[in-house]
Every structure is written in structure tokens, then in C-alpha cells.
Design an enzyme around this catalytic site. Structure first.
Site, PDB file in Angstrom:
ATOM      1  N   ARG A 121       1.554  29.234 -38.942  1.00  0.00           N
ATOM      2  CA  ARG A 121       2.320  30.027 -37.972  1.00  0.00           C
ATOM      3  C   ARG A 121       3.628  30.469 -38.627  1.00  0.00           C
ATOM      4  O   ARG A 121       4.725  30.061 -38.238  1.00  0.00           O
ATOM      5  CB  ARG A 121       2.587  29.220 -36.711  1.00  0.00           C
ATOM      6  CG  ARG A 121       1.339  28.802 -35.982  1.00  0.00           C
ATOM      7  CD  ARG A 121       1.643  28.282 -34.598  1.00  0.00           C
ATOM      8  NE  ARG A 121       1.837  29.369 -33.647  1.00  0.00           N
ATOM      9  CZ  ARG A 121       2.239  29.183 -32.387  1.00  0.00           C
ATOM     10  NH1 ARG A 121       2.514  27.969 -31.949  1.00  0.00           N
ATOM     11  NH2 ARG A 121       2.372  30.194 -31.569  1.00  0.00           N
ATOM     12  N   GLN A 126       1.696  36.005 -39.045  1.00  0.00           N
ATOM     13  CA  GLN A 126       1.649  36.247 -37.603  1.00  0.00           C
ATOM     14  C   GLN A 126       0.561  37.252 -37.224  1.00  0.00           C
ATOM     15  O   GLN A 126      -0.130  37.095 -36.221  1.00  0.00           O
ATOM     16  CB  GLN A 126       3.012  36.747 -37.137  1.00  0.00           C
ATOM     17  CG  GLN A 126       3.170  36.807 -35.626  1.00  0.00           C
ATOM     18  CD  GLN A 126       4.594  37.146 -35.225  1.00  0.00           C
ATOM     19  OE1 GLN A 126       5.355  37.694 -36.017  1.00  0.00           O
ATOM     20  NE2 GLN A 126       4.955  36.826 -34.003  1.00  0.00           N
ATOM     21  N   ASP A 129      -2.876  35.628 -36.855  1.00  0.00           N
ATOM     22  CA  ASP A 129      -2.921  34.457 -35.974  1.00  0.00           C
ATOM     23  C   ASP A 129      -3.894  34.660 -34.814  1.00  0.00           C
ATOM     24  O   ASP A 129      -3.537  35.191 -33.759  1.00  0.00           O
ATOM     25  CB  ASP A 129      -1.510  34.164 -35.461  1.00  0.00           C
ATOM     26  CG  ASP A 129      -1.419  32.873 -34.673  1.00  0.00           C
ATOM     27  OD1 ASP A 129      -2.465  32.249 -34.407  1.00  0.00           O
ATOM     28  OD2 ASP A 129      -0.295  32.477 -34.321  1.00  0.00           O
ATOM     29  N   SER A 132      -3.053  32.787 -31.342  1.00  0.00           N
ATOM     30  CA  SER A 132      -2.045  33.426 -30.504  1.00  0.00           C
ATOM     31  C   SER A 132      -2.586  34.678 -29.825  1.00  0.00           C
ATOM     32  O   SER A 132      -2.341  34.912 -28.635  1.00  0.00           O
ATOM     33  CB  SER A 132      -0.805  33.781 -31.337  1.00  0.00           C
ATOM     34  OG  SER A 132      -0.129  32.609 -31.751  1.00  0.00           O
ATOM     35  N   TYR A 227       4.596  24.108 -32.047  1.00  0.00           N
ATOM     36  CA  TYR A 227       3.867  23.509 -30.930  1.00  0.00           C
ATOM     37  C   TYR A 227       4.701  22.373 -30.327  1.00  0.00           C
ATOM     38  O   TYR A 227       5.528  21.749 -31.000  1.00  0.00           O
ATOM     39  CB  TYR A 227       2.526  22.938 -31.400  1.00  0.00           C
ATOM     40  CG  TYR A 227       1.556  23.960 -31.918  1.00  0.00           C
ATOM     41  CD1 TYR A 227       0.887  24.819 -31.050  1.00  0.00           C
ATOM     42  CD2 TYR A 227       1.298  24.071 -33.280  1.00  0.00           C
ATOM     43  CE1 TYR A 227      -0.018  25.762 -31.526  1.00  0.00           C
ATOM     44  CE2 TYR A 227       0.398  25.009 -33.769  1.00  0.00           C
ATOM     45  CZ  TYR A 227      -0.252  25.850 -32.886  1.00  0.00           C
ATOM     46  OH  TYR A 227      -1.138  26.772 -33.366  1.00  0.00           O
TER      47      TYR A 227
END
Length: 374
Positions: A121, A126, A129, A132, A227
Site C-alpha cells: 500500500r 496505489q 491496489d 482498495s 490497516y
């Protein structure tokens, strides 16, 4: 380099790993593309769309045997992994903590397995990902499904017959899914409250027009990957006590708490559910990993004795397969493009890159990821 996209075989899976515009882009980069017949049908992409984009329609076994890279959404059947040629690659969601046999199958077959769940992450990663991008859609769908099943409307209405108060929605867990759930519920006119063990997200909650619920459970924080850290049993009890009153006054509760690689934490007890009014809705987005709610049954809806409906459908993003596939496909193309060698028109693994060291599970006949080699 031949990239093959098989049709997903997991029951209920409606997504496809590559959509036709992505196929066209990869072909423009110099790749060859083959797609199994029917791979995109559930997501609204017929074979003709792939053919028009330049892909060849192949039988499953032929595609697996000839591919240099196999792209999937869900984990493969270990028996199919053995069909791939030695030295080829595979990428997709692989459930590394729950599918040791699949990891071993990739190693035994000499396949380099790129696990989408383990992509770091980081800022540069990004756009790759998958977790997400799919969580965004799951958060949206959680609100849509709850709204459809609720026995009242979400927005406030002032009518000649009287004023209807807005519904109250409580979001537990303010990650990607939680933030999207907040935004969606607010757009529909609900009064929204949210809680997370990370105080740092309070500003994000308020920026979306929701109230941040503060519960003192002691020292908390987040991991390097962003997280929420796992709570102690004592902290969970403190959290439950603080949330019980909010749940009791809510029409919809959506739980999003997951701990990667572990069973989901139990946040709502049967006693807390008894305190909610009959007809209220609970959507458990952690149903596939054990559930945040006592009584959740994965892929089912149940109604408690107190009349509370618990929705435990897994992978809610599969209910909007066209957009889910488009987002997943974009993640895959970004991953491939990052490691694409223009001269050889092929994917080259750079072992000095943190993305590869973060997500490569197997290579040259061995399990190489540090989290699974000890």
C-alpha cells in the site's frame, strides 16, 4: 508474450480479469491476448467485444497450456495450475493465508505467482491496489442493499402529511469500504455516524458530513500499511460496550473490520443485536473471513428472533460486475505496464522493486515470500 484470461470458475463470481479496452491497450504495448469463451459475459462483455479488441478466443486448456501470463480474479483450482508451462506467470487474488495448497501448486509447477492481496500500500502501487478498488464498490453496495431492505426511507421528508425523520446509519470501520459507505449513505440523505479504532480518521469522517463516535479503548493505532491494528480481547469488550448504545438507535449498521490473514474480529454480539429495533438492518462486510457479527452466515441473510436482519453476502462488488471488472482490469494493466519491457514486449520481474518483493509468492519452483518461507 501471450496473456490468457480464463472464465472465473468460483460460484457467484461475475467479474472478469480484463475488460476489452484493457485488452486493446495491452495489445498496443506488444502483448498477445487470448480469452476463454464466455469469460466476460457475466460482466456484460460478450466474446465479440474481445475479438473486436484484438483478442483470440481460446479453449480453457489450450489457453492455460500456452500462456506466458494467466490473469484471474479469484484463486485458481490447484489442479489447473499444473497445466501452465514451467516458467510462466500467474496473477490475481490468491488467498495466501487460506490456500497453502494453491501456493504449493504454483511452486511445484515452476510458476511465478503474483498475489494481488499482497501488493504494497504505497503511493506508487496505489493504482495497482485491487483490494482498495473492490472495497470501494463493496462499501457502496452495502448501503444500497441495506436501503432496499430497510422498512423506511433514508432522507428526511417534509410533507403536508408530516415530517419523516432521516434514517440513522452507523458505519463500523473507516477504511476504504467504510468511507465509501459513509459517502453513499450521506448522499441518500441519512444521518451517519462512524467509528474506527484509529483516531487519525476522524477528520476524514467529518469531511464527509458524518459524526465520528469516540470510544476510549486505550492505546490503538494502525499498521505501516494503514490497516487498523488488532485489538486485545479487553479492548474489544470496551468497544462493544461503547457501540451498543449507538447500534440501538441505528436503523442500519454496516461493519467493515477485517484483519488481513486472520479471522475477522467479532464486534457485534447477540446481546447488542437484541437492543436494536425490529426491522433494522446489519450488513457484515467481513462475512467471508468469519464475520464481525455474531450470527452472520456467509452468503446468506438471516433474521434474528428480535427481528434484526443480518446480511452476510460475500464479495458485494460482484453485484456490480461491469464496474468491478473495469476497476480490477485497470489495476492489472497498471501492474503489467509498470514491469513491461518494451524491447522484448514482455513482463520482466524486477527483484529490486518493492512491489515484486511484496507480492511475489513463488518463483523458480520455490515459495519465496518472506511471510511464508519460515
Amino acid at each position: 508474450m501471450l496473456i490468457f484470461v480464463p472464465k472465473e470458475s468460483v460460484e457467484g463470481e461475475t467479474r472478469v480479469a480484463l475488460v476489452p479496452p484493457s485488452v486493446k491497450k495491452l495489445i498496443g504495448m506488444g502483448a498477445e491476448l487470448a480469452v476463454e469463451s464466455g469469460a466476460g459475459e457475466a460482466a456484460g462483455y460478450p466474446d465479440s467485444d474481445y475479438s473486436d479488441a484484438g483478442a483470440e478466443i481460446r479453449e480453457r486448456e489450450d489457453g492455460l497450456k500456452s500462456a506466458d501470463l494467466v490473469l484471474r480474479v479469484r484463486p485458481a483450482d490447484p489442479r489447473e495450475v499444473a497445466l501452465q508451462k514451467r516458467g510462466s506467470m500467474a496473477s490475481g487474488l490468491m488467498d495466501p493465508f487460506g490456500s497453502e495448497d494453491l501456493m504449493k501448486a504454483h511452486a511445484d509447477a515452476g510458476i511465478s505467482a503474483l498475489c494481488s492481496e499482497l501488493i504494497p500500500r504505497s503511493t506508487i502501487a496505489q493504482k495497482m491496489d485491487v483490494l482498495s478498488s473492490q472495497a470501494n464498490l463493496a462499501g457502496y453496495m452495502a448501503v444500497v442493499i441495506a436501503t432496499e431492505r430497510l422498512d423506511s426511507i433514508l432522507p428526511m421528508m417534509m410533507t403536508p402529511a408530516g415530517t419523516i425523520s432521516p434514517a440513522k446509519v452507523f458505519i463500523i470501520g473507516v477504511g476504504v469500504a467504510g468511507l465509501q459507505a459513509i459517502a453513499t449513505a450521506r448522499r441518500l440523505g441519512a444521518r451517519v455516524e462512524a467509528f474506527d479504532t484509529r483516531p487519525v480518521v476522524e477528520e476524514q469522517v467529518k469531511s464527509l458530513g458524518a459524526k465520528f463516535v469516540k470510544i476510549d479503548i486505550g492505546d490503538t493505532g494502525q499498521t505501516e500499511q494503514g490497516y487498523a491494528k488488532e485489538l486485545t480481547p479487553e479492548q474489544v469488550k470496551m468497544q462493544q460496550a461503547g457501540m451498543a448504545k449507538v447500534c440501538a438507535s441505528s436503523d442500519i449498521v454496516i461493519t467493515t473490520a477485517k484483519v488481513f490473514g486472520r479471522k475477522a474480529p467479532r464486534l457485534l454480539s447477540a446481546e447488542m443485536l437484541k437492543g436494536m429495533r425490529p426491522g433494522s438492518i446489519v450488513v457484515d462486510l467481513a462475512a467471508e473471513s468469519g464475520g464481525n457479527v455474531e450470527g452472520t452466515v456467509c452468503d446468506q441473510e438471516i433474521v434474528t428472533d428480535a427481528g434484526v436482519r443480518i446480511i452476510g453476502w460475500g464479495a458485494l462488488e460482484c453485484r456490480v460486475p461491469r464496474d468491478a471488472s473495469q476497476m480490477y482490469s485497470s489495476n492489472m494493466v497498471n501492474l503489467i505496464e509498470h514491469f513491461w519491457d518494451k524491447e522484448s514486449s514482455s513482463l520482466r520481474l524486477n527483484f529490486d522493486d518493492e512491489i515484486i518483493t511484496g507480492c511475489l509468492l513463488t518463483h523458480e519452483g520455490k515459495i519465496v515470500h518472506e511471510r511464508f518461507t519460515s
